[in-house]
Motif scaffolding. Structure first.
Motif, PDB file in Angstrom:
ATOM      1  N   UNK A  12       0.830  -1.207   0.000  1.00  0.00           N
ATOM      2  CA  UNK A  12       0.000   0.000   0.000  1.00  0.00           C
ATOM      3  C   UNK A  12       0.863   1.255   0.000  1.00  0.00           C
ATOM      4  N   UNK A  13       1.940   1.251   0.779  1.00  0.00           N
ATOM      5  CA  UNK A  13       2.834   2.398   0.827  1.00  0.00           C
ATOM      6  C   UNK A  13       3.509   2.636  -0.521  1.00  0.00           C
ATOM      7  N   UNK A  14       3.952   1.561  -1.153  1.00  0.00           N
ATOM      8  CA  UNK A  14       4.612   1.690  -2.453  1.00  0.00           C
ATOM      9  C   UNK A  14       3.651   2.222  -3.516  1.00  0.00           C
ATOM     10  N   UNK A  15       2.409   1.730  -3.499  1.00  0.00           N
ATOM     11  CA  UNK A  15       1.440   2.169  -4.493  1.00  0.00           C
ATOM     12  C   UNK A  15       0.998   3.615  -4.239  1.00  0.00           C
ATOM     13  N   UNK A  16       1.072   4.049  -2.994  1.00  0.00           N
ATOM     14  CA  UNK A  16       0.657   5.412  -2.666  1.00  0.00           C
ATOM     15  C   UNK A  16       1.726   6.440  -3.032  1.00  0.00           C
ATOM     16  N   UNK A  17       2.973   5.966  -3.161  1.00  0.00           N
ATOM     17  CA  UNK A  17       4.086   6.876  -3.450  1.00  0.00           C
ATOM     18  C   UNK A  17       4.247   7.031  -4.958  1.00  0.00           C
ATOM     19  N   UNK A  18       4.203   8.247  -5.449  1.00  0.00           N
ATOM     20  CA  UNK A  18       4.397   8.515  -6.872  1.00  0.00           C
ATOM     21  C   UNK A  18       5.600   9.429  -7.066  1.00  0.00           C
ATOM     22  N   UNK A  31      -1.178  -0.269 -13.234  1.00  0.00           N
ATOM     23  CA  UNK A  31      -2.264  -0.736 -12.372  1.00  0.00           C
ATOM     24  C   UNK A  31      -1.888  -2.020 -11.625  1.00  0.00           C
ATOM     25  N   UNK A  32      -0.975  -2.809 -12.205  1.00  0.00           N
ATOM     26  CA  UNK A  32      -0.564  -4.072 -11.581  1.00  0.00           C
ATOM     27  C   UNK A  32       0.624  -3.909 -10.636  1.00  0.00           C
ATOM     28  N   UNK A  33       1.372  -2.822 -10.790  1.00  0.00           N
ATOM     29  CA  UNK A  33       2.639  -2.681 -10.083  1.00  0.00           C
ATOM     30  C   UNK A  33       2.482  -2.882  -8.577  1.00  0.00           C
ATOM     31  N   UNK A  34       3.297  -3.773  -8.037  1.00  0.00           N
ATOM     32  CA  UNK A  34       3.391  -4.121  -6.611  1.00  0.00           C
ATOM     33  C   UNK A  34       2.227  -4.978  -6.093  1.00  0.00           C
ATOM     34  N   UNK A  35       1.094  -4.982  -6.779  1.00  0.00           N
ATOM     35  CA  UNK A  35      -0.093  -5.652  -6.259  1.00  0.00           C
ATOM     36  C   UNK A  35       0.001  -7.168  -6.436  1.00  0.00           C
ATOM     37  N   UNK A  36      -0.094  -7.950  -5.349  1.00  0.00           N
ATOM     38  CA  UNK A  36       0.003  -9.407  -5.473  1.00  0.00           C
ATOM     39  C   UNK A  36      -1.289 -10.022  -6.001  1.00  0.00           C
ATOM     40  N   UNK A  37      -1.137 -11.005  -6.870  1.00  0.00           N
ATOM     41  CA  UNK A  37      -2.261 -11.808  -7.346  1.00  0.00           C
ATOM     42  C   UNK A  37      -2.123 -13.183  -6.710  1.00  0.00           C
ATOM     43  N   UNK A  38      -3.115 -13.592  -5.943  1.00  0.00           N
ATOM     44  CA  UNK A  38      -3.015 -14.869  -5.254  1.00  0.00           C
ATOM     45  C   UNK A  38      -3.088 -16.024  -6.236  1.00  0.00           C
ATOM     46  N   UNK A 241      -2.237 -12.370 -17.750  1.00  0.00           N
ATOM     47  CA  UNK A 241      -3.158 -11.258 -17.590  1.00  0.00           C
ATOM     48  C   UNK A 241      -2.441  -9.934 -17.415  1.00  0.00           C
ATOM     49  N   UNK A 242      -1.297  -9.961 -16.751  1.00  0.00           N
ATOM     50  CA  UNK A 242      -0.500  -8.751 -16.575  1.00  0.00           C
ATOM     51  C   UNK A 242       0.135  -8.320 -17.892  1.00  0.00           C
ATOM     52  N   UNK A 243       0.663  -9.294 -18.633  1.00  0.00           N
ATOM     53  CA  UNK A 243       1.319  -8.992 -19.905  1.00  0.00           C
ATOM     54  C   UNK A 243       0.314  -8.412 -20.898  1.00  0.00           C
ATOM     55  N   UNK A 244      -0.902  -8.925 -20.881  1.00  0.00           N
ATOM     56  CA  UNK A 244      -1.948  -8.425 -21.782  1.00  0.00           C
ATOM     57  C   UNK A 244      -2.201  -6.944 -21.560  1.00  0.00           C
ATOM     58  N   UNK A 245      -2.163  -6.505 -20.303  1.00  0.00           N
ATOM     59  CA  UNK A 245      -2.366  -5.083 -19.998  1.00  0.00           C
ATOM     60  C   UNK A 245      -1.105  -4.258 -20.251  1.00  0.00           C
TER      61      UNK A 245
END
Length: 302
Positions: A12-18, A31-38, A241-245
């Protein structure tokens, strides 16, 4: 839980920092950066960093081929041309770094793709967590009778319950002994690098895995295929799915020419021509072995 509360707060901290940047960015990948996909029961995959986008592929291609690409009117058309004609170098201009948590036996399949940079969690220095992959009931299957490295029908009833019990009990017992061997309470304790050999292959490990788009697409072609082992296929599907985006033009060309396409041998092409001409072609007069003919039928009959 794939990520601990501390790790989730870090995400959350990494995604909040720009940070302002002059480098090219891909909105879909941002949109995918840092976010884990289970993935599976305790695993995940997340993008840690990336470089390049569809434009980076065409930029490199136009430098390499110059006037030879001027007949291609747009970036998507050029990317499809490159994919169609197996011009791989421009796709190497894009790179991705992933953080993956996966069972050890999946990692041993994955590491066969040697065209990547890998740094794995070290059980020589750290103690592995008590986390094991236990398949869902519908993923428990018998050995296939037609494929020596595939699965058959799912186990049912008491047999499925017995197998799940063995998997859980054996994993827990092995980890109990692992903990006891490395214990420092009143005993010298076995070195971690030796104690780890007692652990089963379904324990989870983690690594950072960095590769370029060309080699990533090769990985996806093999591991996102319906014939790939389920446990590695679900990771490949999450990455796909990540590569497609990330690179939509390149991924669409990949779907069309690699995942949805087929390579025919000279004998197979000859058979297609003979069929179009109205000739009856069989395995016996095709010039193909039984295995080749079966695969050929799978392509032309769907």
């Amino acid at each position: 839980m794939p990520l601990s509360p501390e790790q989730l707060r870090e995400v959350d901290d990494l995604r909040a920092e720009t940070t302002p940047t002059l480098r090219a960015t891909a909105p879909g990948m941002e949109q995918h950066l840092y976010t884990p996909v289970q993935v599976l029961d305790h695993g995940f995959v997340r993008v840690v960093d990336y470089m390049g986008d569809d434009a980076a592929i065409t930029q490199a291609a136009r430098v390499s081929y110059g006037r030879g690409t001027k007949s291609v009117s747009n970036d998507e058309g050029l990317i499809r041309y490159l994919m169609r004609h197996w011009h791989s170098t421009p796709f190497e201009m894009c790179e991705i770094k992933l953080h993956v948590k996966l069972p050890v036996f999946v990692a041993r399949q994955w590491i066969r793709h040697r065209t990547a940079n890998v740094n794995e969690y070290s059980a020589r220095y750290s103690i592995l967590d008590r986390e094991f992959y236990i398949p869902a009931p519908d993923a428990l299957a018998a050995q296939s009778v037609v494929n020596n490295q595939g699965r058959g029908e799912a186990l049912q009833g008491e047999e499925a319950e017995r197998v799940l019990r063995y998997l859980r009990d054996d994993a827990m017992r092995a980890y109990d002994h692992y903990e006891e061997m490395i214990s420092t309470e009143g005993q010298q304790g076995l070195a971690r690098e030796l104690a780890r050999m007692n652990l089963p292959a379904n324990i989870y490990t983690q690594w950072y895995w960095k590769t370029d788009l060309h080699n990533l697409l090769h990985f996806l072609r093999l591991r996102a295929d319906a014939h790939a082992q389920y446990e590695i296929r679900v990771y490949a599907e999450a990455i796909a799915g990540m590569v497609k985006d990330w690179v939509p033009f390149a991924y669409k060309a990949f779907e069309d020419y690699r995942m949805g396409g087929a390579t025919l041998s000279a004998a197979a092409i000859d058979c297609v021509k003979r069929m179009i001409a109205g000739e009856e072609v069989t395995q016996e007069n095709s010039g193909m072995s039984k295995g080749e003919w079966r695969e050929f039928q799978g392509v032309i009959e769907g």
